[in-house]
Motif scaffolding. Structure first.
Motif, PDB file in Angstrom:
ATOM      1  N   ILE A   7      40.311  -4.622  42.980  1.00 18.69           N
ATOM      2  CA  ILE A   7      41.148  -5.094  41.880  1.00 18.69           C
ATOM      3  C   ILE A   7      40.282  -5.231  40.636  1.00 18.69           C
ATOM      4  O   ILE A   7      39.187  -5.787  40.675  1.00 18.69           O
ATOM      5  N   GLY A   8      40.761  -4.698  39.541  1.00 24.01           N
ATOM      6  CA  GLY A   8      40.035  -4.774  38.279  1.00 24.01           C
ATOM      7  C   GLY A   8      39.184  -3.547  38.009  1.00 24.01           C
ATOM      8  O   GLY A   8      38.733  -3.353  36.893  1.00 24.01           O
ATOM      9  N   GLU A   9      38.959  -2.704  39.002  1.00 18.10           N
ATOM     10  CA  GLU A   9      38.184  -1.478  38.788  1.00 18.10           C
ATOM     11  C   GLU A   9      39.101  -0.389  38.263  1.00 18.10           C
ATOM     12  O   GLU A   9      40.276  -0.352  38.577  1.00 18.10           O
ATOM     13  N   ARG A  10      38.537   0.498  37.472  1.00 14.00           N
ATOM     14  CA  ARG A  10      39.311   1.617  36.926  1.00 14.00           C
ATOM     15  C   ARG A  10      39.127   2.840  37.812  1.00 14.00           C
ATOM     16  O   ARG A  10      38.044   3.087  38.320  1.00 14.00           O
ATOM     17  N   VAL A  11      40.169   3.602  37.974  1.00 11.11           N
ATOM     18  CA  VAL A  11      40.114   4.845  38.739  1.00 11.11           C
ATOM     19  C   VAL A  11      39.492   5.910  37.839  1.00 11.11           C
ATOM     20  O   VAL A  11      39.940   6.089  36.699  1.00 11.11           O
ATOM     21  N   PRO A  12      38.468   6.638  38.304  1.00 10.72           N
ATOM     22  CA  PRO A  12      37.880   7.704  37.484  1.00 10.72           C
ATOM     23  C   PRO A  12      38.922   8.785  37.171  1.00 10.72           C
ATOM     24  O   PRO A  12      39.813   9.058  37.982  1.00 10.72           O
ATOM     25  N   LEU A  13      38.815   9.397  35.999  1.00  8.87           N
ATOM     26  CA  LEU A  13      39.799  10.396  35.582  1.00  8.87           C
ATOM     27  C   LEU A  13      39.929  11.546  36.573  1.00  8.87           C
ATOM     28  O   LEU A  13      41.026  12.047  36.806  1.00  8.87           O
ATOM     29  N   TRP A  14      38.826  11.983  37.171  1.00 16.48           N
ATOM     30  CA  TRP A  14      38.889  13.120  38.089  1.00 16.48           C
ATOM     31  C   TRP A  14      39.602  12.785  39.400  1.00 16.48           C
ATOM     32  O   TRP A  14      39.938  13.670  40.158  1.00 16.48           O
ATOM     33  N   GLU A  15      39.867  11.511  39.657  1.00 16.59           N
ATOM     34  CA  GLU A  15      40.589  11.113  40.867  1.00 16.59           C
ATOM     35  C   GLU A  15      42.051  10.778  40.598  1.00 16.59           C
ATOM     36  O   GLU A  15      42.829  10.603  41.525  1.00 16.59           O
ATOM     37  N   LYS A  16      42.433  10.687  39.328  1.00 16.95           N
ATOM     38  CA  LYS A  16      43.808  10.332  38.995  1.00 16.95           C
ATOM     39  C   LYS A  16      44.738  11.511  39.237  1.00 16.95           C
ATOM     40  O   LYS A  16      44.410  12.656  38.934  1.00 16.95           O
ATOM     41  N   GLU A  26      41.269  14.369  27.006  1.00 13.04           N
ATOM     42  CA  GLU A  26      39.854  14.200  27.338  1.00 13.04           C
ATOM     43  C   GLU A  26      39.443  15.110  28.496  1.00 13.04           C
ATOM     44  O   GLU A  26      38.417  15.778  28.441  1.00 13.04           O
ATOM     45  N   VAL A  27      40.269  15.173  29.532  1.00  9.57           N
ATOM     46  CA  VAL A  27      39.938  15.964  30.719  1.00  9.57           C
ATOM     47  C   VAL A  27      39.947  17.461  30.416  1.00  9.57           C
ATOM     48  O   VAL A  27      39.043  18.191  30.815  1.00  9.57           O
ATOM     49  N   PHE A  28      40.965  17.937  29.696  1.00 15.57           N
ATOM     50  CA  PHE A  28      41.142  19.374  29.496  1.00 15.57           C
ATOM     51  C   PHE A  28      40.544  19.893  28.199  1.00 15.57           C
ATOM     52  O   PHE A  28      40.520  21.101  27.973  1.00 15.57           O
ATOM     53  N   GLY A  29      40.080  19.006  27.339  1.00 13.88           N
ATOM     54  CA  GLY A  29      39.410  19.438  26.118  1.00 13.88           C
ATOM     55  C   GLY A  29      40.341  20.039  25.078  1.00 13.88           C
ATOM     56  O   GLY A  29      39.930  20.911  24.319  1.00 13.88           O
TER      57      GLY A  29
END
Length: 72
Positions: A7-16, A26-29
């Protein structure tokens, strides 16, 4: 407990699985403006969906969509 997010941690973008427009940019530029234009003009239903006023983008489907279009 690897594989679990505390709880309180952010999910990394590559795992979303789903991304906001800002995260997708941001991910796709590509710019947020371009993503918003794609949503407004093309609106592939299997790629985008709305949660209230906010658009969410299915990461894997959007990646496939970008690979199959000729130009943005």
């Amino acid at each position: 407990m690897s594989g679990y997010i505390r709880i309180g941690e952010r999910v990394p973008l590559w795992e979303k699985v789903n991304l906001t427009i800002t995260e997708a940019a941001e991910v796709f530029g590509i710019s947020e403006k371009t993503i918003r234009r794609i949503i407004a003009e093309e609106q592939p239903i299997d790629v985008f969906f709305r949660v209230g006023r906010k658009y969410m983008i299915r990461r894997k489907q959007f990646e496939s969509y970008l690979l199959n279009i000729y130009k943005i």
